[in-house]
Design a protein around this motif. Structure first.
Motif, PDB file in Angstrom:
ATOM      1  N   THR A   1      32.211 -85.065 -88.669  1.00 11.28           N
ATOM      2  CA  THR A   1      33.270 -84.592 -87.777  1.00 11.28           C
ATOM      3  C   THR A   1      32.804 -84.396 -86.330  1.00 11.28           C
ATOM      4  O   THR A   1      31.634 -84.067 -86.085  1.00 11.28           O
ATOM      5  CB  THR A   1      33.867 -83.238 -88.250  1.00 11.28           C
ATOM      6  N   PRO A   2      33.737 -84.560 -85.387  1.00  7.80           N
ATOM      7  CA  PRO A   2      33.426 -84.254 -83.995  1.00  7.80           C
ATOM      8  C   PRO A   2      33.822 -82.807 -83.674  1.00  7.80           C
ATOM      9  O   PRO A   2      34.302 -82.513 -82.577  1.00  7.80           O
ATOM     10  CB  PRO A   2      34.295 -85.255 -83.227  1.00  7.80           C
ATOM     11  N   ILE A   3      33.655 -81.917 -84.657  1.00  9.77           N
ATOM     12  CA  ILE A   3      34.108 -80.521 -84.521  1.00  9.77           C
ATOM     13  C   ILE A   3      32.892 -79.596 -84.502  1.00  9.77           C
ATOM     14  O   ILE A   3      31.964 -79.769 -85.297  1.00  9.77           O
ATOM     15  CB  ILE A   3      35.019 -80.122 -85.713  1.00  9.77           C
ATOM     16  N   LEU A   4      32.934 -78.597 -83.621  1.00  5.31           N
ATOM     17  CA  LEU A   4      31.849 -77.610 -83.560  1.00  5.31           C
ATOM     18  C   LEU A   4      32.448 -76.215 -83.409  1.00  5.31           C
ATOM     19  O   LEU A   4      33.259 -75.980 -82.512  1.00  5.31           O
ATOM     20  CB  LEU A   4      30.923 -77.921 -82.367  1.00  5.31           C
TER      21      LEU A   4
ATOM     22  N   CYS B   1      35.534 -87.234 -98.103  1.00  5.64           N
ATOM     23  CA  CYS B   1      36.319 -86.037 -97.737  1.00  5.64           C
ATOM     24  C   CYS B   1      35.949 -85.555 -96.330  1.00  5.64           C
ATOM     25  O   CYS B   1      36.809 -85.107 -95.568  1.00  5.64           O
ATOM     26  CB  CYS B   1      36.090 -84.916 -98.752  1.00  5.64           C
ATOM     27  N   GLY B   2      34.666 -85.646 -95.981  1.00  6.03           N
ATOM     28  CA  GLY B   2      34.224 -85.262 -94.635  1.00  6.03           C
ATOM     29  C   GLY B   2      34.873 -86.148 -93.573  1.00  6.03           C
ATOM     30  O   GLY B   2      35.254 -85.675 -92.496  1.00  6.03           O
ATOM     31  N   MET B   3      35.038 -87.427 -93.899  1.00  2.63           N
ATOM     32  CA  MET B   3      35.709 -88.329 -92.945  1.00  2.63           C
ATOM     33  C   MET B   3      37.156 -87.896 -92.731  1.00  2.63           C
ATOM     34  O   MET B   3      37.693 -88.007 -91.627  1.00  2.63           O
ATOM     35  CB  MET B   3      35.657 -89.772 -93.471  1.00  2.63           C
ATOM     36  N   CYS B   4      37.790 -87.408 -93.787  1.00  2.00           N
ATOM     37  CA  CYS B   4      39.180 -86.920 -93.664  1.00  2.00           C
ATOM     38  C   CYS B   4      39.226 -85.727 -92.699  1.00  2.00           C
ATOM     39  O   CYS B   4      40.086 -85.653 -91.819  1.00  2.00           O
ATOM     40  CB  CYS B   4      39.716 -86.466 -95.022  1.00  2.00           C
ATOM     41  N   LEU B   5      38.285 -84.798 -92.880  1.00  2.00           N
ATOM     42  CA  LEU B   5      38.232 -83.608 -92.019  1.00  2.00           C
ATOM     43  C   LEU B   5      38.060 -84.002 -90.553  1.00  2.00           C
ATOM     44  O   LEU B   5      38.663 -83.409 -89.658  1.00  2.00           O
ATOM     45  CB  LEU B   5      37.067 -82.710 -92.472  1.00  2.00           C
ATOM     46  N   GLY B   6      37.227 -85.027 -90.331  1.00  2.00           N
ATOM     47  CA  GLY B   6      36.937 -85.435 -88.958  1.00  2.00           C
ATOM     48  C   GLY B   6      38.079 -86.201 -88.308  1.00  2.00           C
ATOM     49  O   GLY B   6      38.176 -86.255 -87.087  1.00  2.00           O
ATOM     50  N   ALA B   7      38.935 -86.802 -89.138  1.00  2.00           N
ATOM     51  CA  ALA B   7      39.906 -87.748 -88.584  1.00  2.00           C
ATOM     52  C   ALA B   7      41.291 -87.170 -88.312  1.00  2.00           C
ATOM     53  O   ALA B   7      41.969 -87.608 -87.392  1.00  2.00           O
ATOM     54  CB  ALA B   7      40.042 -88.944 -89.525  1.00  2.00           C
ATOM     55  N   VAL B   8      41.740 -86.225 -89.135  1.00  2.00           N
ATOM     56  CA  VAL B   8      43.117 -85.720 -88.966  1.00  2.00           C
ATOM     57  C   VAL B   8      43.139 -84.188 -88.921  1.00  2.00           C
ATOM     58  O   VAL B   8      42.150 -83.539 -89.232  1.00  2.00           O
ATOM     59  CB  VAL B   8      44.061 -86.232 -90.107  1.00  2.00           C
ATOM     60  N   ASP B   9      44.302 -83.648 -88.530  1.00  2.00           N
ATOM     61  CA  ASP B   9      44.391 -82.192 -88.356  1.00  2.00           C
ATOM     62  C   ASP B   9      44.522 -81.459 -89.693  1.00  2.00           C
ATOM     63  O   ASP B   9      45.277 -81.884 -90.567  1.00  2.00           O
ATOM     64  CB  ASP B   9      45.630 -81.854 -87.504  1.00  2.00           C
ATOM     65  N   MET B  10      43.809 -80.377 -89.807  1.00  2.00           N
ATOM     66  CA  MET B  10      43.918 -79.530 -91.001  1.00  2.00           C
ATOM     67  C   MET B  10      45.058 -78.520 -90.793  1.00  2.00           C
ATOM     68  O   MET B  10      45.509 -78.312 -89.668  1.00  2.00           O
ATOM     69  CB  MET B  10      42.599 -78.805 -91.261  1.00  2.00           C
ATOM     70  N   ALA B  11      45.499 -77.874 -91.883  1.00  2.00           N
ATOM     71  CA  ALA B  11      46.659 -76.982 -91.804  1.00  2.00           C
ATOM     72  C   ALA B  11      46.366 -75.609 -92.416  1.00  2.00           C
ATOM     73  O   ALA B  11      45.255 -75.088 -92.268  1.00  2.00           O
ATOM     74  CB  ALA B  11      47.857 -77.667 -92.465  1.00  2.00           C
ATOM     75  N   LEU B  12      47.372 -75.054 -93.099  1.00  2.00           N
ATOM     76  CA  LEU B  12      47.321 -73.668 -93.589  1.00  2.00           C
ATOM     77  C   LEU B  12      45.992 -73.275 -94.252  1.00  2.00           C
ATOM     78  O   LEU B  12      45.410 -72.238 -93.925  1.00  2.00           O
ATOM     79  CB  LEU B  12      48.477 -73.458 -94.591  1.00  2.00           C
ATOM     80  N   HIS B  13      45.539 -74.099 -95.189  1.00  2.00           N
ATOM     81  CA  HIS B  13      44.341 -73.712 -95.943  1.00  2.00           C
ATOM     82  C   HIS B  13      43.135 -73.486 -95.020  1.00  2.00           C
ATOM     83  O   HIS B  13      42.464 -72.455 -95.099  1.00  2.00           O
ATOM     84  CB  HIS B  13      44.004 -74.774 -96.998  1.00  2.00           C
ATOM     85  N   HIS B  14      42.860 -74.465 -94.138  1.00  2.00           N
ATOM     86  CA  HIS B  14      41.696 -74.327 -93.256  1.00  2.00           C
ATOM     87  C   HIS B  14      41.880 -73.192 -92.254  1.00  2.00           C
ATOM     88  O   HIS B  14      40.925 -72.493 -91.920  1.00  2.00           O
ATOM     89  CB  HIS B  14      41.399 -75.653 -92.546  1.00  2.00           C
ATOM     90  N   LYS B  15      43.126 -73.002 -91.780  1.00  2.00           N
ATOM     91  CA  LYS B  15      43.377 -71.905 -90.831  1.00  2.00           C
ATOM     92  C   LYS B  15      43.109 -70.565 -91.527  1.00  2.00           C
ATOM     93  O   LYS B  15      42.516 -69.655 -90.948  1.00  2.00           O
ATOM     94  CB  LYS B  15      44.814 -71.935 -90.316  1.00  2.00           C
TER      95      LYS B  15
END
Ligand code: NAD
Length: 356
Positions: A125-128, A226-240
């Motif tokens: 992911t490109p997320i930090l 699954c990691g590619m999914c996290l990196g590619a699209v927006d997460m919702a309720l569960h991750h928030k």
């Protein structure tokens, strides 16, 4: 099929068993000659193994990687990298160590090669997320994505079976939310379906025998997807919710995902906007019989998962507190955030009741 945009991550990935031996040639490909190796205090021996393989290219080990990437630790790592004159970073560990590698790389511009040892998926992911004065701030930037990733199944032999299961469910959660993301696309749907399906086969096998090499390989492959999914699209309720509760009550990362996933899924399962996602999810989950909530509950039963927010140390008073914060800042989710429903979701997760 609707029109869509797919942004692929242009980085190099090596996957397999014993691939750690390919580290010198991977470093050569990314033109790195002097490396700072990052790890947690618990994984110094793994970092030493890495150092032994790369010989003189391994300049030093920095073993202070910590959960939630505190900026004062990154400050220290920056100083060490400068003092030692390194031209690249190798992070070996779970999401905490990968996080330090990302933070150090974005600050210094140094290339970053990741060697993951859990299924958290941060390497894709490109997320930090970084913590300063107790506040965690998360950002997305293409420059955060590691330069290269080396997956070696052998490094997962030391991951305890319970952590294997929790970390594997953490990975499944990324794919579940990718299926109903507002910016989902057919490519990510394929990865999500295959990631969930593969992990659902591998995790029960690993729970029975943590040394099953084929199951370890399957689990790691599924977690990569699954990691590619996290990196590619927006997460919702569960991750928030995981982010909110984890921060507010200092809860452990993977375990929080495990507790909340069935409840967040049950909340979203009836939303018309998630109808297509639920069909795909039910197809990926064994024993779902067309009902993804039934499928996830059956998986938990098979894995003997018995966790609650209460058991993780959250107080009962935290239920209302968490609910207030969870609905305060609206975000994209297939179902509107309704106070009563969200409160009941958190209450059930707190009490350890089954999702419905
Ligand atoms: P972790 O990295 O904190 O690891 C937990 C413990 O397990 C550590 O002590 C670690 O040294 C040990 N460990 C890891 N792999 C091991 C192995 N193979 N054998 C033995 N011990 C091992 O846990 P995590 O769940 O991987 O990561 C959680 C962190 O990652 C959180 O801070 C989370 O926010 C972050 N994360 C970020 C992203 C992202 O995209 N930015 C994605 C997922 C997770």
């Amino acid at each position: 099929m609707d029109s869509f945009e797919y942004v692929s991550a242009p980085h190099r990935v090596v996957f397999g068993r014993g691939t750690l031996q390919e580290l010198p040639s991977m470093l050569e490909k990314i033109k790195v000659k002097a490396v700072l190796i990052l790890c947690t205090p618990q994984q110094v021996s793994t970092a030493e193994e890495v150092k032994a393989i790369i010989g003189d290219t391994g300049i030093a080990i920095f073993s202070e990687a910590t959960m939630h990437t505190p900026t004062h630790i990154t400050d220290k790592a920056v100083l060490v990298a400068q003092e030692k004159g390194v031209d690249g970073i190798v992070s070996v560990g779970g999401g905490s160590t990968v996080g330090l590698g990302k933070a150090l790389s974005i600050r210094t511009g140094l290339p970053h090669l990741c060697i993951p040892t859990t299924y958290a998926g941060s390497e894709m992911t490109p997320i930090l997320g970084e913590t300063e004065n107790g506040r965690k701030v998360t950002r997305r930037d293409p420059r955060i994505l590691p330069t290269a990733v080396l997956y070696d199944v052998e490094l997962f032999k030391t991951l305890p079976v319970t952590m294997t299961v929790y970390s594997g469910i953490n990975a499944i959660a990324h794919a579940v939310e990718a299926l109903y993301a507002t910016n989902r696309n057919p490519i990510i749907d394929l990865l999500a379906y295959e990631g969930i399906r593969t992990l659902c086969i591998a995790l029960p096998l690993l729970q029975a025998d943590g040394n099953d090499p084929a199951a370890r390989q399957q689990a790691l492959y599924g977690a990569w997807l699954c990691g590619m999914c996290l990196g590619a699209v927006d997460m919702a309720l569960h991750h928030k919710l995981c982010h909110t509760l984890g921060g507010m009550f200092n809860l452990p990362h993977a375990e929080t995902h495990v507790v909340l996933l069935p409840h967040a899924l049950a909340y979203n399962a009836t939303a018309p906007a998630a109808a297509g996602a639920m069909v795909k999810l039910a197809a990926a989950l064994p024993e779902a019989e067309g009902d993804p909530v039934r499928g996830i509950n059956a998986l938990y039963q098979r894995l003997g998962i018995d966790l609650s927010l209460k058991g993780l140390g959250m107080s009962e008073g935290g239920v209302d507190e968490a609910c207030d914060v969870a609905i305060a800042n609206p975000y994209k989710n297939p179902r509107v955030l309704e106070r009563e429903g969200i409160r009941e979701l958190i209450r059930r997760a707190w009490a350890g009741e089954a999702a419905k």
